[in-house]
Design a protein around this motif. Structure first.
Motif, PDB file in Angstrom:
ATOM      1  N   LEU A   9       0.809  -1.219   0.000  1.00  0.00           N
ATOM      2  CA  LEU A   9       0.000   0.000   0.000  1.00  0.00           C
ATOM      3  C   LEU A   9       0.841   1.268   0.000  1.00  0.00           C
ATOM      4  N   PHE A  10       2.147   1.135   0.221  1.00  0.00           N
ATOM      5  CA  PHE A  10       3.001   2.311   0.323  1.00  0.00           C
ATOM      6  C   PHE A  10       3.230   2.936  -1.043  1.00  0.00           C
ATOM      7  N   THR A  11       3.013   4.227  -1.163  1.00  0.00           N
ATOM      8  CA  THR A  11       3.278   4.960  -2.389  1.00  0.00           C
ATOM      9  C   THR A  11       4.302   6.041  -2.093  1.00  0.00           C
ATOM     10  N   PRO A  12       5.503   5.982  -2.716  1.00  0.00           N
ATOM     11  CA  PRO A  12       6.511   7.006  -2.459  1.00  0.00           C
ATOM     12  C   PRO A  12       5.984   8.383  -2.835  1.00  0.00           C
ATOM     13  N   ASN A  13       6.398   9.398  -2.111  1.00  0.00           N
ATOM     14  CA  ASN A  13       6.009  10.766  -2.471  1.00  0.00           C
ATOM     15  C   ASN A  13       7.177  11.697  -2.187  1.00  0.00           C
ATOM     16  N   TRP A  14       7.110  12.863  -2.821  1.00  0.00           N
ATOM     17  CA  TRP A  14       8.178  13.847  -2.722  1.00  0.00           C
ATOM     18  C   TRP A  14       7.694  15.087  -1.985  1.00  0.00           C
ATOM     19  N   HIS A  15       8.537  15.627  -1.123  1.00  0.00           N
ATOM     20  CA  HIS A  15       8.321  16.944  -0.548  1.00  0.00           C
ATOM     21  C   HIS A  15       9.473  17.807  -1.024  1.00  0.00           C
ATOM     22  N   ALA A  16       9.175  18.723  -1.937  1.00  0.00           N
ATOM     23  CA  ALA A  16      10.208  19.543  -2.557  1.00  0.00           C
ATOM     24  C   ALA A  16       9.988  21.008  -2.195  1.00  0.00           C
ATOM     25  N   GLN A  17      11.092  21.702  -1.912  1.00  0.00           N
ATOM     26  CA  GLN A  17      11.033  23.118  -1.564  1.00  0.00           C
ATOM     27  C   GLN A  17      12.039  23.897  -2.395  1.00  0.00           C
ATOM     28  N   LEU A  18      11.654  25.120  -2.766  1.00  0.00           N
ATOM     29  CA  LEU A  18      12.548  26.011  -3.496  1.00  0.00           C
ATOM     30  C   LEU A  18      12.336  27.419  -2.977  1.00  0.00           C
ATOM     31  N   GLU A  19      13.420  28.062  -2.568  1.00  0.00           N
ATOM     32  CA  GLU A  19      13.362  29.422  -2.037  1.00  0.00           C
ATOM     33  C   GLU A  19      14.318  30.299  -2.846  1.00  0.00           C
ATOM     34  N   LEU A  20      13.788  31.380  -3.406  1.00  0.00           N
ATOM     35  CA  LEU A  20      14.559  32.257  -4.281  1.00  0.00           C
ATOM     36  C   LEU A  20      14.516  33.690  -3.766  1.00  0.00           C
ATOM     37  N   GLY A  21      15.591  34.431  -4.011  1.00  0.00           N
ATOM     38  CA  GLY A  21      15.634  35.846  -3.660  1.00  0.00           C
ATOM     39  C   GLY A  21      16.419  36.627  -4.690  1.00  0.00           C
ATOM     40  N   ILE A  65       3.503  15.257 -10.858  1.00  0.00           N
ATOM     41  CA  ILE A  65       3.178  15.365  -9.442  1.00  0.00           C
ATOM     42  C   ILE A  65       2.151  14.277  -9.120  1.00  0.00           C
ATOM     43  N   ALA A  66       2.462  13.443  -8.156  1.00  0.00           N
ATOM     44  CA  ALA A  66       1.609  12.311  -7.809  1.00  0.00           C
ATOM     45  C   ALA A  66       1.010  12.511  -6.428  1.00  0.00           C
ATOM     46  N   GLY A  67       0.078  11.643  -6.069  1.00  0.00           N
ATOM     47  CA  GLY A  67      -0.579  11.738  -4.775  1.00  0.00           C
ATOM     48  C   GLY A  67       0.407  11.742  -3.621  1.00  0.00           C
ATOM     49  N   GLY A  68       0.213  12.656  -2.680  1.00  0.00           N
ATOM     50  CA  GLY A  68       1.100  12.786  -1.544  1.00  0.00           C
ATOM     51  C   GLY A  68       2.257  13.736  -1.754  1.00  0.00           C
ATOM     52  N   ASP A  69       2.542  14.099  -3.000  1.00  0.00           N
ATOM     53  CA  ASP A  69       3.624  15.047  -3.268  1.00  0.00           C
ATOM     54  C   ASP A  69       3.255  16.431  -2.749  1.00  0.00           C
ATOM     55  N   ARG A  70       4.272  17.189  -2.374  1.00  0.00           N
ATOM     56  CA  ARG A  70       4.070  18.560  -1.935  1.00  0.00           C
ATOM     57  C   ARG A  70       5.207  19.426  -2.481  1.00  0.00           C
ATOM     58  N   LEU A  71       4.844  20.502  -3.169  1.00  0.00           N
ATOM     59  CA  LEU A  71       5.814  21.449  -3.695  1.00  0.00           C
ATOM     60  C   LEU A  71       5.597  22.790  -3.013  1.00  0.00           C
ATOM     61  N   ASP A  72       6.661  23.347  -2.441  1.00  0.00           N
ATOM     62  CA  ASP A  72       6.615  24.665  -1.814  1.00  0.00           C
ATOM     63  C   ASP A  72       7.620  25.559  -2.521  1.00  0.00           C
ATOM     64  N   ILE A  73       7.123  26.650  -3.100  1.00  0.00           N
ATOM     65  CA  ILE A  73       7.973  27.581  -3.842  1.00  0.00           C
ATOM     66  C   ILE A  73       7.790  28.971  -3.265  1.00  0.00           C
ATOM     67  N   SER A  74       8.903  29.645  -2.976  1.00  0.00           N
ATOM     68  CA  SER A  74       8.819  31.033  -2.531  1.00  0.00           C
ATOM     69  C   SER A  74       9.855  31.855  -3.277  1.00  0.00           C
ATOM     70  N   ALA A  75       9.506  33.113  -3.529  1.00  0.00           N
ATOM     71  CA  ALA A  75      10.426  34.027  -4.206  1.00  0.00           C
ATOM     72  C   ALA A  75      10.224  35.424  -3.631  1.00  0.00           C
ATOM     73  N   HIS A  76      11.340  36.089  -3.344  1.00  0.00           N
ATOM     74  CA  HIS A  76      11.311  37.453  -2.811  1.00  0.00           C
ATOM     75  C   HIS A  76      12.105  38.346  -3.760  1.00  0.00           C
ATOM     76  N   VAL A  77      11.456  39.406  -4.245  1.00  0.00           N
ATOM     77  CA  VAL A  77      12.099  40.343  -5.159  1.00  0.00           C
ATOM     78  C   VAL A  77      12.324  41.649  -4.397  1.00  0.00           C
ATOM     79  N   GLY A  78      13.598  41.972  -4.177  1.00  0.00           N
ATOM     80  CA  GLY A  78      13.943  43.147  -3.387  1.00  0.00           C
ATOM     81  C   GLY A  78      13.707  44.450  -4.122  1.00  0.00           C
ATOM     82  N   GLU A  79      13.871  45.560  -3.418  1.00  0.00           N
ATOM     83  CA  GLU A  79      13.583  46.883  -3.970  1.00  0.00           C
ATOM     84  C   GLU A  79      14.284  47.105  -5.307  1.00  0.00           C
ATOM     85  N   ARG A  80      13.502  47.554  -6.290  1.00  0.00           N
ATOM     86  CA  ARG A  80      13.948  47.940  -7.633  1.00  0.00           C
ATOM     87  C   ARG A  80      14.509  46.776  -8.447  1.00  0.00           C
ATOM     88  N   ALA A  81      14.453  45.544  -7.935  1.00  0.00           N
ATOM     89  CA  ALA A  81      14.886  44.385  -8.711  1.00  0.00           C
ATOM     90  C   ALA A  81      13.766  43.940  -9.657  1.00  0.00           C
TER      91      ALA A  81
END
Length: 279
Positions: A9-21, A65-81
């Motif tokens: 019954l086990f289904t592998p899944n991915w938890h992926a994170q990406l943080e950009l600035g 992307i399959a069941g149980g997968d989780r993708l977290d993406i964040s991006a921060h754009v600083g002043e005048r960028a």
């Protein structure tokens, strides 16, 4: 030998994170943060338009992307960028016994610009896709955002008969809610064919940009041919475009046409499509 029940019954899944600035460095925008965990990356940053605009291509190596997968993406754009984020191809959400998740958190500081321009999201019949996007804008920050969703696989004759697609989009300006939208589409629901729903069109797309355009440009945008149904609405400080189409390629072509017209007016820069869109 049969596998134990718990292994079967086990289904592998991915938890992926990406943080950009991103930050402004003289006349250039430079990536100052690139942190990842799991199968989520950006390719080498590009300055195809010159040093002011930093382009990154977000890559999800598993390709789907399959069941149980989780993708977290964040991006921060600083002043005048100025950051432009896109993807190399469609995001595919596969049939699954349980939900998969994606959360996107974007923040844009004063005088900065963010273009969030991914390619389409394909939600297979039987997928359980849940997406939440939060965007924070400060002062005179500028945003051009789009998304395209294809339910089922029309080219393969697959309708969105099972599963669900759920999405939430919140845009705040200096902490005040500027745009709030929620969608929940159930596979096989009557709204898929209803004239007050998707009217039988499996693809829907949205473009949201900060700023206002004059009546002449608004009319020129509305005159752009759309292989489906498309229109624009000018709200105070926010421009919203919507379309329904039979294929993702049609929706993408319409959004790119609008972007070519709107970018010079709203962002003060000629529209040069990323090369990845042509590969």
């Amino acid at each position: 030998m049969n596998a134990p029940a718990d292994t079967a019954l086990f289904t592998p899944n991915w938890h992926a994170q990406l943080e950009l600035g991103y930050a402004r460095d003289g006349a250039a925008t430079r990536p100052v943060l690139r942190r990842h965990q799991g199968p989520l990356r950006v390719q080498k940053h590009l300055h195809a338009e010159g040093p002011e605009v930093c382009q990154h291509i977000i890559v999800h190596p598993p390709g789907g992307i399959a069941g149980g997968d989780r993708l977290d993406i964040s991006a921060h754009v600083g002043e005048r960028a100025w950051a432009q984020l896109t993807s190399p191809g469609a995001a595919k959400w596969y049939r699954a016994a349980g939900p998969a998740f994606q959360e996107v958190a974007l923040s844009v500081e004063a005088g900065a610009t963010l273009e969030w321009l991914p390619q389409e999201t394909i939600v297979y019949s039987g997928a359980q896709a849940e997406i939440a996007t939060r965007i924070e804008l400060a002062d005179d920050a500028r945003l051009c955002y789009w998304d395209m969703v294809a339910l089922g696989r029309p080219a393969a004759g697959e309708r969105f008969a099972e599963g669900h697609f759920q999405a939430q989009l919140d845009i705040r300006w200096n902490g005040t809610l500027l745009w709030h939208e929620r969608q929940r589409i159930i596979g096989g629901d009557g709204l898929l064919d209803s004239p007050i729903g998707l009217a039988g069109q499996p693809v829907f797309a949205t473009l949201i940009a900060t700023g206002e355009i004059d009546a002449d440009l608004l009319e020129r945008c509305r005159e752009r041919p759309c292989a489906g149904r498309g229109d624009l609405t000018q709200l105070p400080g926010l421009l919203v475009a919507r379309c329904l189409a039979s294929e993702a390629l049609h929706a993408r072509a319409w959004l790119i046409d609008l972007w070519r017209l709107l970018r010079p007016a709203l962002l003060g820069r000629e529209a040069k499509p990323p090369r990845i869109w042509s590969t």
